[in-house]
Motif scaffolding. Structure first.
Motif, PDB file in Angstrom:
ATOM      1  N   ASP A 300      20.533  59.325  20.488  1.00  0.00           N
ATOM      2  CA  ASP A 300      19.115  59.431  20.842  1.00  0.00           C
ATOM      3  C   ASP A 300      18.233  59.102  19.645  1.00  0.00           C
ATOM      4  OD1 ASP A 300      19.647  60.083  23.461  1.00  0.00           O
ATOM      5  OD2 ASP A 300      19.409  62.250  23.185  1.00  0.00           O
ATOM      6  N   LEU A 301      18.628  59.576  18.457  1.00  0.00           N
ATOM      7  CA  LEU A 301      17.883  59.213  17.253  1.00  0.00           C
ATOM      8  C   LEU A 301      17.945  57.708  17.031  1.00  0.00           C
ATOM      9  CD1 LEU A 301      16.369  59.955  14.606  1.00  0.00           C
ATOM     10  CD2 LEU A 301      18.626  60.177  13.527  1.00  0.00           C
ATOM     11  N   ALA A 302      19.136  57.135  17.190  1.00  0.00           N
ATOM     12  CA  ALA A 302      19.308  55.697  16.976  1.00  0.00           C
ATOM     13  C   ALA A 302      18.428  54.880  17.920  1.00  0.00           C
ATOM     14  CB  ALA A 302      20.777  55.327  17.154  1.00  0.00           C
ATOM     15  N   ALA A 303      18.280  55.337  19.154  1.00  0.00           N
ATOM     16  CA  ALA A 303      17.492  54.589  20.137  1.00  0.00           C
ATOM     17  C   ALA A 303      16.042  54.430  19.701  1.00  0.00           C
ATOM     18  CB  ALA A 303      17.552  55.287  21.498  1.00  0.00           C
ATOM     19  N   LEU A 304      15.521  55.408  18.966  1.00  0.00           N
ATOM     20  CA  LEU A 304      14.133  55.337  18.508  1.00  0.00           C
ATOM     21  C   LEU A 304      13.915  54.212  17.510  1.00  0.00           C
ATOM     22  CD1 LEU A 304      13.350  59.140  17.955  1.00  0.00           C
ATOM     23  CD2 LEU A 304      12.822  57.735  19.972  1.00  0.00           C
ATOM     24  N   TYR A 305      14.996  53.771  16.858  1.00  0.00           N
ATOM     25  CA  TYR A 305      14.890  52.779  15.784  1.00  0.00           C
ATOM     26  C   TYR A 305      15.629  51.489  16.119  1.00  0.00           C
ATOM     27  CZ  TYR A 305      12.936  56.658  13.210  1.00  0.00           C
ATOM     28  OH  TYR A 305      12.135  57.711  12.809  1.00  0.00           O
ATOM     29  N   GLN A 306      15.853  51.250  17.405  1.00  0.00           N
ATOM     30  CA  GLN A 306      16.512  50.034  17.883  1.00  0.00           C
ATOM     31  C   GLN A 306      17.893  49.828  17.263  1.00  0.00           C
ATOM     32  OE1 GLN A 306      13.079  47.355  17.091  1.00  0.00           O
ATOM     33  NE2 GLN A 306      13.065  47.009  19.301  1.00  0.00           N
ATOM     34  N   VAL A 307      18.556  50.904  16.976  1.00  0.00           N
ATOM     35  CA  VAL A 307      19.950  50.870  16.534  1.00  0.00           C
ATOM     36  C   VAL A 307      20.814  51.169  17.744  1.00  0.00           C
ATOM     37  CG1 VAL A 307      21.698  51.965  15.067  1.00  0.00           C
ATOM     38  CG2 VAL A 307      19.392  51.536  14.172  1.00  0.00           C
ATOM     39  N   ARG A 308      21.830  50.346  17.952  1.00  0.00           N
ATOM     40  CA  ARG A 308      22.679  50.502  19.126  1.00  0.00           C
ATOM     41  C   ARG A 308      24.011  51.167  18.769  1.00  0.00           C
ATOM     42  NH1 ARG A 308      22.974  45.043  22.421  1.00  0.00           N
ATOM     43  NH2 ARG A 308      23.007  44.038  20.368  1.00  0.00           N
ATOM     44  N   THR A 309      24.747  51.552  19.791  1.00  0.00           N
ATOM     45  CA  THR A 309      26.002  52.273  19.602  1.00  0.00           C
ATOM     46  C   THR A 309      27.173  51.311  19.517  1.00  0.00           C
ATOM     47  OG1 THR A 309      26.663  52.515  21.925  1.00  0.00           O
ATOM     48  CG2 THR A 309      24.993  54.053  21.091  1.00  0.00           C
ATOM     49  N   GLY A 310      28.238  51.748  18.835  1.00  0.00           N
ATOM     50  CA  GLY A 310      29.448  50.934  18.715  1.00  0.00           C
ATOM     51  C   GLY A 310      30.625  51.802  18.345  1.00  0.00           C
ATOM     52  N   SER A 311      30.871  52.834  19.128  1.00  0.00           N
ATOM     53  CA  SER A 311      31.790  53.899  18.721  1.00  0.00           C
ATOM     54  C   SER A 311      33.195  53.418  18.385  1.00  0.00           C
ATOM     55  CB  SER A 311      31.883  54.959  19.823  1.00  0.00           C
ATOM     56  OG  SER A 311      30.697  55.707  19.879  1.00  0.00           O
ATOM     57  N   HIS A 312      33.726  54.041  17.335  1.00  0.00           N
ATOM     58  CA  HIS A 312      35.105  53.872  16.901  1.00  0.00           C
ATOM     59  C   HIS A 312      36.042  54.155  18.075  1.00  0.00           C
ATOM     60  CE1 HIS A 312      38.358  53.811  14.085  1.00  0.00           C
ATOM     61  NE2 HIS A 312      38.584  55.112  14.071  1.00  0.00           N
ATOM     62  N   GLY A 313      37.129  53.381  18.178  1.00  0.00           N
ATOM     63  CA  GLY A 313      38.063  53.586  19.280  1.00  0.00           C
ATOM     64  C   GLY A 313      39.462  53.132  18.942  1.00  0.00           C
ATOM     65  N   ALA A 314      39.950  53.536  17.770  1.00  0.00           N
ATOM     66  CA  ALA A 314      41.273  53.112  17.324  1.00  0.00           C
ATOM     67  C   ALA A 314      42.376  53.878  18.040  1.00  0.00           C
ATOM     68  CB  ALA A 314      41.393  53.308  15.807  1.00  0.00           C
ATOM     69  N   THR A 315      43.632  53.491  17.782  1.00  0.00           N
ATOM     70  CA  THR A 315      44.772  54.142  18.432  1.00  0.00           C
ATOM     71  C   THR A 315      44.975  55.573  17.971  1.00  0.00           C
ATOM     72  OG1 THR A 315      46.227  53.177  16.748  1.00  0.00           O
ATOM     73  CG2 THR A 315      46.018  51.998  18.829  1.00  0.00           C
ATOM     74  N   ASP A 316      44.334  55.973  16.871  1.00  0.00           N
ATOM     75  CA  ASP A 316      44.480  57.343  16.380  1.00  0.00           C
ATOM     76  C   ASP A 316      43.476  58.291  17.027  1.00  0.00           C
ATOM     77  OD1 ASP A 316      42.200  56.465  15.132  1.00  0.00           O
ATOM     78  OD2 ASP A 316      42.914  56.752  13.099  1.00  0.00           O
ATOM     79  N   LEU A 317      42.739  57.801  18.002  1.00  0.00           N
ATOM     80  CA  LEU A 317      41.889  58.640  18.849  1.00  0.00           C
ATOM     81  C   LEU A 317      42.562  58.717  20.207  1.00  0.00           C
ATOM     82  CD1 LEU A 317      40.053  57.679  16.512  1.00  0.00           C
ATOM     83  CD2 LEU A 317      38.183  57.558  18.135  1.00  0.00           C
ATOM     84  N   SER A 318      42.795  59.906  20.704  1.00  0.00           N
ATOM     85  CA  SER A 318      43.603  60.033  21.912  1.00  0.00           C
ATOM     86  C   SER A 318      42.845  59.530  23.144  1.00  0.00           C
ATOM     87  CB  SER A 318      44.032  61.490  22.114  1.00  0.00           C
ATOM     88  OG  SER A 318      43.092  62.210  22.894  1.00  0.00           O
ATOM     89  N   PRO A 319      43.545  59.324  24.263  1.00  0.00           N
ATOM     90  CA  PRO A 319      42.870  58.908  25.497  1.00  0.00           C
ATOM     91  C   PRO A 319      41.771  59.872  25.948  1.00  0.00           C
ATOM     92  CG  PRO A 319      45.223  58.507  25.689  1.00  0.00           C
ATOM     93  CD  PRO A 319      45.028  59.270  24.393  1.00  0.00           C
ATOM     94  N   ILE A 320      41.802  61.112  25.467  1.00  0.00           N
ATOM     95  CA  ILE A 320      40.706  62.035  25.777  1.00  0.00           C
ATOM     96  C   ILE A 320      39.413  61.536  25.153  1.00  0.00           C
ATOM     97  CG2 ILE A 320      39.858  64.402  25.535  1.00  0.00           C
ATOM     98  CD1 ILE A 320      42.801  65.285  25.294  1.00  0.00           C
ATOM     99  N   THR A 321      39.491  61.143  23.885  1.00  0.00           N
ATOM    100  CA  THR A 321      38.301  60.624  23.203  1.00  0.00           C
ATOM    101  C   THR A 321      37.822  59.336  23.846  1.00  0.00           C
ATOM    102  OG1 THR A 321      38.625  61.676  21.065  1.00  0.00           O
ATOM    103  CG2 THR A 321      37.524  59.560  21.051  1.00  0.00           C
ATOM    104  N   LEU A 322      38.753  58.439  24.189  1.00  0.00           N
ATOM    105  CA  LEU A 322      38.342  57.187  24.824  1.00  0.00           C
ATOM    106  C   LEU A 322      37.599  57.476  26.124  1.00  0.00           C
ATOM    107  CD1 LEU A 322      38.333  54.098  24.865  1.00  0.00           C
ATOM    108  CD2 LEU A 322      40.489  54.209  26.141  1.00  0.00           C
ATOM    109  N   ALA A 323      38.132  58.379  26.929  1.00  0.00           N
ATOM    110  CA  ALA A 323      37.472  58.713  28.193  1.00  0.00           C
ATOM    111  C   ALA A 323      36.088  59.300  27.952  1.00  0.00           C
ATOM    112  CB  ALA A 323      38.336  59.691  28.992  1.00  0.00           C
ATOM    113  N   ALA A 324      35.996  60.238  27.001  1.00  0.00           N
ATOM    114  CA  ALA A 324      34.701  60.854  26.701  1.00  0.00           C
ATOM    115  C   ALA A 324      33.713  59.802  26.205  1.00  0.00           C
ATOM    116  CB  ALA A 324      34.878  61.956  25.657  1.00  0.00           C
ATOM    117  N   ALA A 325      34.198  58.884  25.365  1.00  0.00           N
ATOM    118  CA  ALA A 325      33.331  57.826  24.841  1.00  0.00           C
ATOM    119  C   ALA A 325      32.793  56.963  25.970  1.00  0.00           C
ATOM    120  CB  ALA A 325      34.096  56.972  23.842  1.00  0.00           C
ATOM    121  N   VAL A 326      33.634  56.608  26.926  1.00  0.00           N
ATOM    122  CA  VAL A 326      33.190  55.754  28.026  1.00  0.00           C
ATOM    123  C   VAL A 326      32.154  56.478  28.888  1.00  0.00           C
ATOM    124  CG1 VAL A 326      33.933  54.529  30.107  1.00  0.00           C
ATOM    125  CG2 VAL A 326      35.306  54.389  28.027  1.00  0.00           C
ATOM    126  N   HIS A 327      32.308  57.777  29.096  1.00  0.00           N
ATOM    127  CA  HIS A 327      31.304  58.544  29.835  1.00  0.00           C
ATOM    128  C   HIS A 327      29.952  58.516  29.117  1.00  0.00           C
ATOM    129  CE1 HIS A 327      33.526  60.380  33.184  1.00  0.00           C
ATOM    130  NE2 HIS A 327      34.571  60.453  32.365  1.00  0.00           N
TER     131      HIS A 327
END
Length: 402
Positions: A300-327
């Motif tokens: 939300d802070l980033a949106a105020l300054y035209q900064v976009r998201t690009g979340s980390h998603g390597a194999t060392d993040l479990s499928p739980i994190t990937l699912a949460a990130a996609v939501h």
């Protein structure tokens, strides 16, 4: 009123090591969160088991914001990757529970869809330029609209970013692999293979590159200026982010977009990078930046300054994190892109996820909550294995940023 009745911490190594928190309420509803910190997994597991789990019992699982403040502001020692990863696991598990109680997927609780799907990028790599070009072609044939490109620097011996097997996994089940690094060789070589990718495949897809904190600000400025004609989607982590002011120097010399944040854990770590518009993409992720609650605050802070998201998603993040990130990705208005590397086959035997991939996009599960199940019995087949990330050394033997 429902209460948290039990909280369990699981450590298993199905393809790589993951730490998982499972919270169970007095109504029998369960929620799961990822607590994986690559190379320091047991530190987070201990923090959870010894310090946070006792605090959870008897609490109202519906009070997610209050729990976040309780675990963060209620402790004298704040921030840092171990603390924030542990808080992330609790927060994500509580969102999973809330979705199940409401009978809705988590993204609906975050305001619903802002887009139909989540654009992702994956990692093309090669031991040399021809191998890299073959790998880029493979990902384009799979439907990816964005590809990260990395190749091993000739005659140096380091292999950062180069996949050895089915998935990229730099951690080793022994003491850290010590890899050589030569900045000048990298600066001379990397632009040439990015140019080769554009020459062969054109500009009909997004091209990304990860520098992995290995340059000084002026070296990063030199690199960014050199590759401007490649029209990179971003250059990632051009220099260590502890000194946020250093990104101002990079900005003064190049228009190549900058992405930063996978190693940062809070809104305070990225505050000036965002508010001074020193970056274009913030790469903080659910598992290391305080869970869904705090990640939304950052975005939300980033949106105020035209900064976009690009979340980390390597194999060392479990499928739980990937699912949460996609939501989160599908709901926030300033989404940019999501890293997606996939997981080993063994990982899928333990984590059953409803996230789907099609035509370069990820789609969240429509099941209530996060849409991920953790199979404790299957996890028991994969006992914990200690893993270490590599250490980079310059050719003179001194330690360099990994």
């Amino acid at each position: 009123m429902s209460k948290i009745e039990r909280a369990e911490v699981f450590v298993a190594s199905p393809g790589r090591t993951f730490v998982t928190l499972r919270i169970t309420t007095s109504d029998g509803v369960t929620g799961i969160g990822d607590a994986t910190l690559n190379g320091r997994e047991l530190a987070v597991a201990s923090y959870l088991q010894e310090h946070l789990v006792p605090l959870l019992i008897g609490k109202d699982p519906a009070r997610i914001e209050d729990m976040w403040q309780y675990l963060y502001r209620g402790a004298y020692w704040r921030r840092g990757p171990v603390t924030m990863t542990a808080i992330s696991a609790v927060d994500t598990a509580l969102w999973d529970i809330k979705g199940k109680v409401a009978g809705l997927p988590v993204y609906q609780l975050l305001g619903g869809r802002s887009r139909d799907g989540v654009m992702v990028y994956s990692h093309a790599s090669g031991a040399d330029v021809p191998a890299l070009l073959d790998d880029v072609e493979r990902f384009l044939d799979l439907g990816y609209k964005a590809v990260r490109a990395q190749a091993a620097v000739p005659d140096v011996g380091g292999s950062y970013g180069v996949r050895k097997g089915k998935v990229y996994e730099p951690a080793a089940t022994s003491l850290p692999d010590e890899q050589p690094w030569d900045t000048e060789a990298y600066l001379g070589f990397a632009p040439t293979y990015l140019e080769a990718v554009r020459e062969q495949f054109g500009f009909g897809f997004h091209l990304l590159h990860d520098i992995h904190h290995r340059l000084t600000p002026i070296e990063a400025a030199r690199f960014g200026k050199r590759v401007e004609d490649c029209r990179l989607f971003w250059m990632e982590d051009p220099t260590p982010a502890e000194n946020q002011e250093s990104f101002r120097l990079i900005r003064q010399h190049t228009t190549t977009p900058i992405a930063v944040g996978e190693a940062l854990t809070s809104i305070w770590d990225v505050q000036h990078l965002i508010t001074e518009q020193l970056i274009d993409y913030v790469r903080t992720t659910v598992v290391h930046a305080g869970g869904i609650t705090h990640l939304r605050r950052i975005f939300d802070l980033a949106a105020l300054y035209q900064v976009r998201t690009g979340s980390h998603g390597a194999t060392d993040l479990s499928p739980i994190t990937l699912a949460a990130a996609v939501h989160v990705d599908i709901s926030v208005p300033n989404f940019g892109i999501q890293e997606y590397m996939g997981h080993a086959d063994e990982t899928a035997e333990v984590f059953r996820s409803g996230v789907t991939f099609s035509d370069g996009m990820l789609y969240p599960s429509e099941e209530p909550g996060l849409g991920v199940e953790y199979d404790e019995k299957e996890a028991a087949r994969f006992p914990y294995e200690a893993r270490y990330l590599p250490v980079a050394r310059r050719l003179d033997g001194s330690v360099h940023d990994w």
